[in-house]
Write a protein that holds these residues in place. Structure first.
Motif, mmCIF file in Angstrom:
data_model
loop_
_atom_site.group_PDB
_atom_site.id
_atom_site.type_symbol
_atom_site.label_atom_id
_atom_site.label_comp_id
_atom_site.label_asym_id
_atom_site.label_seq_id
_atom_site.Cartn_x
_atom_site.Cartn_y
_atom_site.Cartn_z
ATOM 1 N N ARG B 188 0.821 -1.204 0.000
ATOM 2 C CA ARG B 188 0.000 0.000 0.000
ATOM 3 C C ARG B 188 0.868 1.272 0.000
ATOM 4 N NH1 ARG B 188 -4.040 2.582 3.231
ATOM 5 N NH2 ARG B 188 -2.707 2.406 5.052
ATOM 6 N N SER B 189 2.142 1.126 0.330
ATOM 7 C CA SER B 189 2.968 2.309 0.583
ATOM 8 C C SER B 189 4.093 2.524 -0.414
ATOM 9 C CB SER B 189 3.601 2.212 1.972
ATOM 10 O OG SER B 189 2.631 1.947 2.948
ATOM 11 N N VAL B 190 4.648 1.440 -0.978
ATOM 12 C CA VAL B 190 5.810 1.587 -1.856
ATOM 13 C C VAL B 190 5.590 0.796 -3.139
ATOM 14 C CG1 VAL B 190 7.405 1.882 0.086
ATOM 15 C CG2 VAL B 190 7.065 -0.396 -0.874
ATOM 16 N N GLY B 191 6.446 1.057 -4.132
ATOM 17 C CA GLY B 191 6.381 0.335 -5.396
ATOM 18 C C GLY B 191 7.014 -1.049 -5.277
ATOM 19 N N SER B 192 6.869 -1.827 -6.339
ATOM 20 C CA SER B 192 7.265 -3.237 -6.268
ATOM 21 C C SER B 192 8.784 -3.426 -6.201
ATOM 22 C CB SER B 192 6.684 -4.002 -7.462
ATOM 23 O OG SER B 192 7.029 -3.352 -8.657
ATOM 24 N N VAL B 193 9.545 -2.502 -6.789
ATOM 25 C CA VAL B 193 11.011 -2.621 -6.697
ATOM 26 C C VAL B 193 11.443 -2.518 -5.235
ATOM 27 C CG1 VAL B 193 13.192 -1.477 -7.274
ATOM 28 C CG2 VAL B 193 11.416 -1.701 -9.015
ATOM 29 N N VAL B 194 10.841 -1.593 -4.538
ATOM 30 C CA VAL B 194 11.188 -1.376 -3.134
ATOM 31 C C VAL B 194 10.697 -2.554 -2.285
ATOM 32 C CG1 VAL B 194 10.926 0.182 -1.160
ATOM 33 C CG2 VAL B 194 11.161 1.108 -3.477
ATOM 34 N N ASP B 355 21.756 1.284 -7.095
ATOM 35 C CA ASP B 355 21.590 -0.164 -7.170
ATOM 36 C C ASP B 355 21.030 -0.676 -5.852
ATOM 37 O OD1 ASP B 355 21.769 -2.865 -7.419
ATOM 38 O OD2 ASP B 355 23.901 -2.900 -7.989
ATOM 39 N N PRO B 356 19.859 -1.307 -5.895
ATOM 40 C CA PRO B 356 19.291 -1.841 -4.656
ATOM 41 C C PRO B 356 20.258 -2.765 -3.909
ATOM 42 C CG PRO B 356 17.633 -1.872 -6.393
ATOM 43 C CD PRO B 356 18.926 -1.436 -7.033
ATOM 44 N N ASP B 357 21.156 -3.437 -4.633
ATOM 45 C CA ASP B 357 22.087 -4.334 -3.950
ATOM 46 C C ASP B 357 23.032 -3.582 -3.016
ATOM 47 O OD1 ASP B 357 20.967 -6.502 -5.112
ATOM 48 O OD2 ASP B 357 22.479 -6.716 -6.697
ATOM 49 N N ASP B 358 23.209 -2.286 -3.246
ATOM 50 C CA ASP B 358 24.042 -1.475 -2.353
ATOM 51 C C ASP B 358 23.276 -1.035 -1.107
ATOM 52 O OD1 ASP B 358 25.994 -1.650 -4.282
ATOM 53 O OD2 ASP B 358 25.517 0.307 -5.187
ATOM 54 N N GLU B 359 21.992 -1.349 -1.048
ATOM 55 C CA GLU B 359 21.126 -0.894 0.046
ATOM 56 C C GLU B 359 21.082 0.624 0.139
ATOM 57 O OE1 GLU B 359 21.767 -3.136 3.683
ATOM 58 O OE2 GLU B 359 20.770 -4.856 2.755
ATOM 59 N N GLN B 360 21.263 1.256 -0.989
ATOM 60 C CA GLN B 360 21.194 2.722 -1.085
ATOM 61 C C GLN B 360 20.662 3.047 -2.459
ATOM 62 O OE1 GLN B 360 24.772 4.955 -0.690
ATOM 63 N NE2 GLN B 360 24.468 5.309 1.475
ATOM 64 N N PHE B 361 19.376 3.339 -2.551
ATOM 65 C CA PHE B 361 18.812 3.620 -3.878
ATOM 66 C C PHE B 361 17.479 4.329 -3.675
ATOM 67 C CE2 PHE B 361 15.196 0.651 -4.320
ATOM 68 C CZ PHE B 361 15.372 -0.084 -3.154
ATOM 69 N N SER B 362 16.972 4.869 -4.764
ATOM 70 C CA SER B 362 15.629 5.435 -4.666
ATOM 71 C C SER B 362 14.865 5.181 -5.954
ATOM 72 C CB SER B 362 15.682 6.928 -4.324
ATOM 73 O OG SER B 362 16.649 7.589 -5.072
ATOM 74 N N VAL B 363 13.551 5.244 -5.837
ATOM 75 C CA VAL B 363 12.682 5.063 -6.993
ATOM 76 C C VAL B 363 11.784 6.298 -7.093
ATOM 77 C CG1 VAL B 363 10.989 3.588 -8.133
ATOM 78 C CG2 VAL B 363 12.686 2.568 -6.587
#
Lengths: 110, 427
Positions: B188-194, B355-363
């Motif tokens: 309900r709060s974030v997109g599917s990538v997140v 890159d989400p693998d870096d645990e630092q990203f945004s969408v």
């Protein structure tokens, strides 16, 4: 309760609020709990909203120190009148060395 | 003599209505009545710092006791308002409320800031000991006590509350499994990538995650939960369960007053209910989209509680301010700091920065190339840039936003393409 320290807040109209603060609390929390106007602190001290911006007085600036990395990002983007002594008051913890700390509150928070 | 304003609900929104009334120069009486015995306090840390033992009730209080006295705000604690009626003969908007304890609270003006209650799970065994909800301080205190001795924790609901509690429990060394009915976390709060990022990140931290899994019941022994049964027959051992499956806005008082409710008390952009003399603010309300003015959304956030309460106070004093505010949210799950600005509902394009693998990203989310919202994970500068852009009605060109080496703030500029009509939006 911990030991007390004094914090002086000066609002944009020049009014002074001298508040007894507890060592270990933040400059933001002390202001909000005592109803000092102009420090909004919506996020409650999570470094997420940049609505607790203050200008630290020149004499205390070296004691208070510079912003941390996350705070830097918020100050950079989030506040309207950034100065060299700008800090987010939720990131300043009160110590005995900060007794008498004076901070100015900007006329607007984002 | 004036009866002043009655604010029902000792919440963040309730306190803000009182504070804003005083700041706007209102000198008439203000009563802030709350069901809880504690003076108003911050709720977001209850699922984070409080569970970790880094915050206590005293440090969560919004104001000192002296503040209420000095501001002449009559804080009525431990009283639940059960009846409210408007006067048919007195001035418009005036009336009287009654509490469960039999107290009468007459008012000239009424603000409803009653919040929402945790939605219960209607399955067999739901009344067993060890099944917890988290909404108020007392819930959190109970949960923290039980976490201290728990072994197997099952969290039902993969939203903010569930995942924050799961992170706190895992940090305490508990075995933790999250069970989510939808096919992804925080849907309900974030997109599917997140969502997918968080699934993997929590797995890396040793938290089990079961998606598309419905709870069919709880097993117990001697009145205490011992396991969770899923609809596919799986049994998960559990000596502590936290249920975080959303909230139900408290609309009972509004319904007594005959106010229009639709999964919340319906208010306009000025926080007026269907009776324009009565205002409401915070989690109990549904309102037009705060940026586009379209549709009807329920926004459960601190930011909204504060912004709406400020508007409500002005409205009570006869000032109809036109305020647009950018919704923002945060959820800190251990070292994963999620910050959201805007409402992504109705987006047609997304841009991933980093890159989400870096645990630092945004969408970043767009509709017809117009920026709607951001989900930022450990990228506070991106979040602030988008919040600022949305507040200014400015855009960030999607093609350039994809380059994580370009600071977003350097890309904020120019008014957005024309605002498309937004369909009925969901918060």
């Amino acid at each position: 309760m911990g030991t007390l320290s004094k914090v002086i807040y000066i609002d944009s109209a020049g009014r002074e609020y001298a508040v007894d603060a507890t060592v270990g609390d933040t400059v933001m929390a002390t202001a909000v709990r005592n109803g000092v106007p102009g420090i909004v602190a919506e996020c409650g001290g999570n470094c997420s909203c940049a609505t607790c911006h203050v200008w630290v007085s020149e004499e205390f600036a070296p004691v208070v120190g510079p912003p941390n990395d996350m705070e830097e990002d918020l100050l950079d983007m989030g506040v309207s009148d950034r100065r060299s002594t700008s800090r987010l008051s939720c990131q300043i913890r009160i110590t005995e060395a900060l007794d008498g700390l004076t901070v100015e509150i900007p006329p607007e928070q984002p | 003599m004036s009866n002043g304003t009655l604010i029902v609900g000792g919440s963040q929104a309730g306190l803000q209505v009182a504070v804003s009334l005083r700041q706007l120069g209102d000198t008439s009486p203000i009563a802030l009545v709350g069901e809880e015995h504690h003076p108003p306090y911050q709720r977001p840390p209850l699922s984070k710092e409080f569970l970790a033992g880094e915050a206590e009730l005293d440090s969560l209080a919004f104001r000192t006791p002296d503040f209420y006295a000095d501001s002449e705000i009559d804080l009525v604690r431990g009283e639940r308002v059960t009846e409210v009626s408007l006067s048919s003969s007195g001035p418009p908007g005036s009336g009287v409320a009654r509490t469960a304890g039999g107290r009468e609270l007459p008012f000239d003006r009424l603000a409803l800031t009653v919040g929402a209650g945790a939605r219960r799970l209607p399955v067999p065994g739901a009344d067993l000991g060890g099944i917890c909800y988290l909404r108020e301080y007392n819930d959190a205190a109970d949960l923290r006590t039980q976490l201290a001795t728990a072994t197997n924790v099952v969290v039902v609901g993969g939203g903010f509350i569930g995942l924050e509690v799961a992170s706190a429990a895992r940090a305490l060394g508990r075995s933790v499994t999250v069970v989510e009915a939808a096919e992804r976390l925080m849907a309900r709060s974030v997109g599917s990538v997140v969502s997918e990022f968080y699934r993997q990140a929590h797995l890396r931290r040793g938290i089990g995650v079961r998606l598309s899994s419905a709870v069919s019941g709880f097993q117990g022994e001697r009145g205490r939960v011992t396991g969770v049964e899923l609809s596919d027959g799986t049994q998960l051992p559990a000596d502590l369960v936290l249920v975080g499956v959303g909230v139900l806005p408290r609309t009972e008082l509004a319904e007594q007053l005959g106010l229009v409710c639709d999964q919340g008390i319906v208010v306009d952009a000025h926080a007026r209910t269907s009776d324009p003399w009565v205002v409401a603010a915070g989690d109990c309300t549904v309102q037009p989209h705060p940026i586009t003015g379209q549709g009807r959304v329920r926004i459960e956030s601190v930011q909204n509680a504060v912004a709406q309460a400020q508007v409500a106070a002005a409205t009570l004093l006869g000032r109809l301010d036109n305020v647009t505010s950018v919704p923002w949210f945060w959820s800190y799950q251990g070292d994963l700091r999620l910050q959201i600005a805007g409402l992504a509902s109705g987006y047609d394009t997304q841009v991933v920065r980093g890159d989400p693998d870096d645990e630092q990203f945004s969408v970043l989310y767009y509709r017809h190339d117009r920026l709607l919202a951001i989900d930022a994970v450990n990228r506070p500068a991106d979040y602030m840039a988008v919040r600022k852009a949305l507040g200014q009605g400015a855009n960030i060109a999607p093609d350039r936003a994809a380059d994580p080496t370009l600071p977003l703030r350097s890309l904020v500029g120019g008014p957005s393409p024309a605002v498309p009509a937004v369909q009925r939006a969901k918060a």
